[in-house]
Design an enzyme around this catalytic site. Structure first.
Site, short mmCIF file in Angstrom:
data_model
loop_
_atom_site.label_atom_id
_atom_site.label_comp_id
_atom_site.label_asym_id
_atom_site.label_seq_id
_atom_site.Cartn_x
_atom_site.Cartn_y
_atom_site.Cartn_z
N ASP A 59 0.69 -1.10 0.07
CA ASP A 59 -0.05 0.06 -0.14
C ASP A 59 0.67 1.17 -0.05
O ASP A 59 1.80 1.31 0.87
CB ASP A 59 -1.04 -0.02 1.23
CG ASP A 59 -2.06 0.95 1.23
OD1 ASP A 59 -1.65 1.98 0.64
OD2 ASP A 59 -2.86 0.90 1.94
N SER A 85 -9.54 4.99 -8.91
CA SER A 85 -9.82 5.79 -10.11
C SER A 85 -11.06 5.75 -10.96
O SER A 85 -11.23 6.14 -11.95
CB SER A 85 -8.51 5.54 -11.00
OG SER A 85 -8.67 4.02 -11.81
N THR A 131 -5.27 13.37 -14.11
CA THR A 131 -6.21 13.27 -14.86
C THR A 131 -6.94 14.60 -15.33
O THR A 131 -6.67 15.62 -14.62
CB THR A 131 -7.54 12.64 -14.33
OG1 THR A 131 -8.73 12.75 -14.85
CG2 THR A 131 -7.97 13.24 -12.73
N ASP A 132 -7.59 14.76 -16.51
CA ASP A 132 -7.96 16.02 -17.15
C ASP A 132 -9.39 16.31 -16.15
O ASP A 132 -9.84 17.67 -16.05
CB ASP A 132 -8.51 15.70 -18.52
CG ASP A 132 -9.42 14.69 -18.76
OD1 ASP A 132 -9.59 13.88 -17.94
OD2 ASP A 132 -9.90 14.66 -19.89
N GLU A 133 -9.84 15.53 -15.30
CA GLU A 133 -11.02 15.56 -14.72
C GLU A 133 -10.94 16.55 -13.41
O GLU A 133 -11.69 17.02 -12.93
CB GLU A 133 -11.63 14.38 -13.98
CG GLU A 133 -11.98 13.19 -15.13
CD GLU A 133 -12.68 12.15 -14.71
OE1 GLU A 133 -13.51 12.12 -13.80
OE2 GLU A 133 -12.45 11.02 -15.13
N TYR A 155 -13.68 11.52 -6.64
CA TYR A 155 -12.39 11.00 -7.39
C TYR A 155 -11.81 12.28 -7.81
O TYR A 155 -10.30 12.43 -7.76
CB TYR A 155 -13.01 10.09 -8.61
CG TYR A 155 -11.73 9.90 -9.50
CD1 TYR A 155 -10.44 9.36 -9.31
CD2 TYR A 155 -11.90 10.53 -10.80
CE1 TYR A 155 -9.33 9.23 -10.03
CE2 TYR A 155 -10.65 10.40 -11.72
CZ TYR A 155 -9.46 9.68 -11.51
OH TYR A 155 -8.53 9.74 -12.07
N LYS A 159 -7.88 13.60 -6.76
CA LYS A 159 -6.68 13.92 -7.56
C LYS A 159 -6.47 15.05 -7.78
O LYS A 159 -5.01 15.55 -7.73
CB LYS A 159 -7.41 13.33 -9.03
CG LYS A 159 -7.24 11.80 -9.21
CD LYS A 159 -6.04 10.93 -8.69
CE LYS A 159 -5.08 11.11 -9.98
NZ LYS A 159 -3.81 10.32 -9.63
N ASN A 184 -9.43 10.39 -21.27
CA ASN A 184 -9.68 9.13 -21.10
C ASN A 184 -8.70 7.86 -21.99
O ASN A 184 -8.77 8.28 -23.25
CB ASN A 184 -11.31 8.85 -21.47
CG ASN A 184 -12.33 9.20 -20.48
OD1 ASN A 184 -12.01 10.68 -20.21
ND2 ASN A 184 -13.29 8.38 -20.22
N TYR A 212 -25.41 6.43 -19.32
CA TYR A 212 -25.99 7.39 -18.54
C TYR A 212 -26.72 8.51 -19.07
O TYR A 212 -26.23 8.84 -20.39
CB TYR A 212 -24.82 7.59 -17.84
CG TYR A 212 -24.24 6.82 -16.70
CD1 TYR A 212 -25.13 6.13 -15.90
CD2 TYR A 212 -22.83 6.88 -16.21
CE1 TYR A 212 -24.48 5.36 -14.76
CE2 TYR A 212 -22.41 6.03 -15.32
CZ TYR A 212 -23.39 5.31 -14.78
OH TYR A 212 -22.85 4.46 -13.62
#
Length: 350
Positions: A59, A85, A131-133, A155, A159, A184, A212
């Protein structure tokens, strides 16, 4: 060169470990992975006997273990993939995401700072793969490296927190860090709960293809091998303290992507009793805070480091579909009881 790769049994991490072992035969890869839902030994079982690859189950939040790894293997660089993720899982169980993505990143950068400060002046890099998020959703245009953070899910918020810690350690302590933000990814070894493998496997089995909302959410899709080449150039030639956006400028609405996958399956499986596979599509209740569109501008990495994707999207997608069709034993192994429980919890009642 010794490189510590965290999360190297996950989707992107395992593809990157395989890529690095193939390209750099003189590198030693220390692969640290906890083997949670996002990672599996099935992803790297062909690499376990490679003398340049050492797998350690552990971990990143374990301070003692992380310090032992730095002391014993003295890594010249860290490439940090390890993260919880999946947005859907972060909505169901946010605490695990905060623990791993923020505190785990802290454990790693604090250990790297402590050990590298004792070493000489050779180039060392902590590459934080993000991430781009973290930028949130954008209606028009594309996010740049200096765009404001506006995460909308547990999430992406976790990040973003990790990114800020890495930046703070660069500014405060001089940690030689670089952060990348990717769009993605798709390709081999992606866990079946993600959109592309989920659609492929459900369609083959005649199950519903859950979409969705209205299906018009937009994502930029990047083949995982192209992501690996981008990380390679950033790790070796990127400027310390900088951020690089990694994208393919290949935007698709979810519904159009799913229809394309169905058409590929129709072609590859002419005898399937479920043709046309598009008939399996079902629109389901949208998830909370579902970002409408992601789009990042990769001009910086393209102009500064000379990187660009080398795979045509439709060809890479077709190869990905074929991989899942040809590797059903892998698919069955990773869709274990834990996966089945998650699938039921996430989609029941939608």
């Amino acid at each position: 060169m010794n490189i510590l790769i965290t999360g190297g049994a996950g989707f992107i991490g395992s593809n990157f470990v395989r890529y690095m072992l193939g390209k750099y035969p003189d590198y030693k890869i220390i692969n640290l992975d906890k083997l949670t839902f996002g990672g599996s030994l099935e992803n790297i079982k062909d690499l376990l006997d490679n003398p340049n690859h050492l797998f350690i189950k552990g971990d990143i939040c374990d301070k003692g273990l992380v310090k032992e790894i730095f002391a014993e293997y003295t890594p010249d660089g860290v490439i940090h993939f390890a993260a919880q993720s999946h947005v859907d899982r972060s909505i169901l169980e946010p605490e695990e995401f905060l623990q791993t993505n923020i505190l785990g990143t802290f454990t790693l950068i604090d250990a790297a700072r402590g050990f590298w400060q004792k070493e000489g002046s050779e180039r060392r890099v902590f590459l934080n793969v993000s991430t781009d998020e973290v930028y949130g959703s954008i209606e028009k245009g594309s996010f740049r490296e200096d765009s404001t953070y506006a995460p909308n899910s547990p999430y992406s918020a976790s990040k973003a927190g990790a990114d800020h810690l890495v930046r703070a350690y660069y500014k405060t302590y001089g940690l030689p860090a670089i952060t990348t933000h990717t769009t993605n990814n798709f390709g081999p070894y992606q866990m079946p709960e993600k959109l592309i493998p989920l659609v492929i496997l459900n369609a083959v089995e005649g199950k519903e293809l859950p979409i969705y909302g209205d299906g018009k959410n937009v994502r930029d899709w990047l083949y995982v091998v192209d992501h690996c080449t981008a990380l390679d150039v950033v790790f070796h030639r990127g400027r310390i303290g900088e951020t690089y956006n990694i994208g393919a400028q290949n935007e698709w609405q979810n519904i159009e992507l799913v229809r394309l996958i169905c058409s590929i399956l129709d072609e590859l499986l002419p005898d399937s009793p479920h043709r046309p596979h598009e008939g399996l599509i079902r629109f389901v209740k949208d998830r909370p805070a579902h970002d409408r569109r992601y789009s990042i501008d990769p001009a910086k990495i393209m102009t500064e480091l000379g990187w660009k994707p080398s795979h045509r999207f439709e060809d890479a997608l077709r190869a990905t579909v074929r991989w899942y069709l040809d590797n059903r034993s892998w698919c069955d192994a990773v869709r274990d009881e834990e996966y089945q429980k998650y699938y039921e919890k996430n989609y029941s009642g939608r």
